[in-house]
Design an enzyme around this catalytic site. Structure first.
Site, PDB file in Angstrom:
ATOM      1  N   GLU A 186       0.817  -1.224   0.000  1.00 13.95           N
ATOM      2  CA  GLU A 186       0.000   0.000   0.000  1.00 13.95           C
ATOM      3  C   GLU A 186       0.846   1.268   0.000  1.00 13.95           C
ATOM      4  O   GLU A 186       0.452   2.294   0.552  1.00 13.95           O
ATOM      5  CB  GLU A 186      -0.952  -0.003   1.204  1.00 13.95           C
ATOM      6  CG  GLU A 186      -1.932  -1.156   1.212  1.00 13.95           C
ATOM      7  CD  GLU A 186      -2.818  -1.171   2.450  1.00 13.95           C
ATOM      8  OE1 GLU A 186      -2.675  -0.273   3.299  1.00 13.95           O
ATOM      9  OE2 GLU A 186      -3.639  -2.099   2.576  1.00 13.95           O
ATOM     10  N   GLU A 284      -5.942  -8.308   0.700  1.00 13.48           N
ATOM     11  CA  GLU A 284      -6.699  -8.039   1.921  1.00 13.48           C
ATOM     12  C   GLU A 284      -8.113  -7.675   1.507  1.00 13.48           C
ATOM     13  O   GLU A 284      -8.329  -7.103   0.436  1.00 13.48           O
ATOM     14  CB  GLU A 284      -6.113  -6.866   2.719  1.00 13.48           C
ATOM     15  CG  GLU A 284      -4.741  -7.060   3.291  1.00 13.48           C
ATOM     16  CD  GLU A 284      -4.242  -5.812   4.044  1.00 13.48           C
ATOM     17  OE1 GLU A 284      -5.087  -5.015   4.515  1.00 13.48           O
ATOM     18  OE2 GLU A 284      -3.022  -5.636   4.135  1.00 13.48           O
TER      19      GLU A 284
END
Length: 403
Positions: A186, A284
């Site tokens: 991320e 995720e």
């Protein structure tokens, strides 16, 4: 729950038909990592691996919760080197104790490891660390751009931590365990210190990759996770992409989205088009549309992994653990996922990865006289070889590993 008969894609047939995608990819993988990569390529677009994340860092609590409530073990378990600064031999967290990872691997599960990379917090107090970038005392202003300054203290810190993680991953390599390795995740969101400068983050990724390669760490399948700053297009996140030659799998973390068509268009389709030839995963997720709905919309994820619910699965012996509710993916969500034959469990993976894999390292037919080896041997990209060396090969429609 009664599970439908699993229609496992025959790995060996898929490998015979498989032609490697014409896109740069990391090389020099161990035989185990090559075999896992071949398996992942064989199920791409036709099956998906179910996955769970450790509750915080070094356990299979979430997988146990899923098994208790559905009767199925997920195919993949995610671990995290989150507490690296505190890891000591025999301590409350000891990453050199790989027992839980080894057992998961022996049981047929796929191992994934990420790294919430903690560095000293702004407080300056001993024992206080953070991975969130910011000016508060419990955040950090650690400068990723110092990766370009080898004489800096930050550079030395980064290299020291990289070497320490390499030693831990080497423990798994020595046990023949391949790892889906997901560092610097991320980054494009710019909430972690490593994401505050794209050029520096990309350099850090490449430095880590090269350092690992120098140390002989070849059991890794490299997973890159796209993200972008709020309000900016997803394409902006690709400024943090280190390059095809350093990445095996591209992925995205998806939360609070119950529209399967939106997930397909803005997440899966975006990644597939931005990185053609790469495997695409949902590394995720939480509170998202059912897997069946996503699959029908076209989001054919390589694997999916709901995030953990700390209060629900922190203590497997607690009353909370028996509750079917979950912050990110409850029992009903998992029941729906496992109702589809294309959603693979740990048992499915074990059957596919162990039925027909031969270790030919000491095959007397080959070592004594390679000319006696009947029919041809092929590499996974379709090249015919006279005599297989170390690696993974297709021979007479079966997968063979030479160590």
């Amino acid at each position: 729950m009664q599970r439908k008969p699993t229609k496992i894609l025959t790995l060996w047939l898929a490998l015979c038909l498989h032609v490697a995608a014409a896109v740069a990819a990391p090389a020099k993988k161990s035989a185990e990592a090559e075999a896992l990569m071949a398996y992942l390529q064989s199920i791409e677009g036709t099956q998906t691996l179910s996955g769970t994340m450790a509750n915080v860092n070094w356990n299979i609590n979430e997988a146990q919760w899923v098994h208790q409530h559905t009767g199925e073990w997920p195919a993949l378990n995610g671990f995290d080197y989150l507490h690296l600064p505190f890891s000591t031999k025999g301590g409350w967290i000891d990453y050199t104790n790989t027992t839980v990872v080894e057992q998961w691997h022996r049981d047929g599960g796929i191992v994934s490891i990420m790294w919430h990379w903690n560095v000293p917090a702004n407080s300056g107090k001993s024992g206080e660390y953070s991975f969130y970038y910011g000016t508060k005392s419990d955040q950090t202003t650690f400068d990723v751009k110092k990766i370009f300054q080898p004489a800096s203290a930050e550079y030395q810190r980064m290299m020291s931590d990289i070497d320490r993680v390499a030693d831990l991953l080497m423990l798994l390599k020595e046990k023949g365990i391949p790892v889906l390795w997901r560092p610097l995740h991320e980054a494009g969101g710019q909430w972690f210190w490593w994401g505050m400068d794209p050029a520096a983050c990309n350099e850090l990724w490449r430095v880590m990759y090269d350092r690992f390669e120098q140390k002989g760490l070849d059991n890794l399948i490299w997973v890159w996770t796209q993200s972008s700053v709020w309000g900016k297009p997803y394409s902006d996140g690709y400024r943090w992409y280190p390059g095809d030659e350093y990445v095996d799998i591209v992925s995205m973390d998806v939360y609070d989205n119950n529209s399967a068509s939106n997930i397909y268009n803005t997440c899966y389709k975006f990644l597939a088009e931005a990185s053609p030839g790469k495997l695409v995963a949902m590394t995720e997720c939480g509170n998202v549309a059912q897997i069946g709905q996503q699959w029908d919309s076209g989001a054919r994820w390589l694997f999916f992994m709901p995030w953990y619910d700390y209060g629900r699965t922190n203590d497997p012996s607690s009353a909370n653990f028996k509750n079917a509710a979950h912050q990110h993916a409850n029992k009903a969500w998992w029941d729906e996922a496992f109702s589809h034959d294309y959603v693979l469990t740990r048992d499915d993976v074990r059957q596919a990865m162990t039925s027909g894999i031969d270790d030919i390292s000491a095959d007397p037919q080959l070592t004594a006289d390679p000319r006696r080896a009947d029919s041809a041997w092929y590499t996974l990209d379709g090249r015919r070889v006279q005599r297989p060396g170390r690696g993974v090969y297709i021979h007479r429609g079966r997968l063979h590993v030479a160590r």
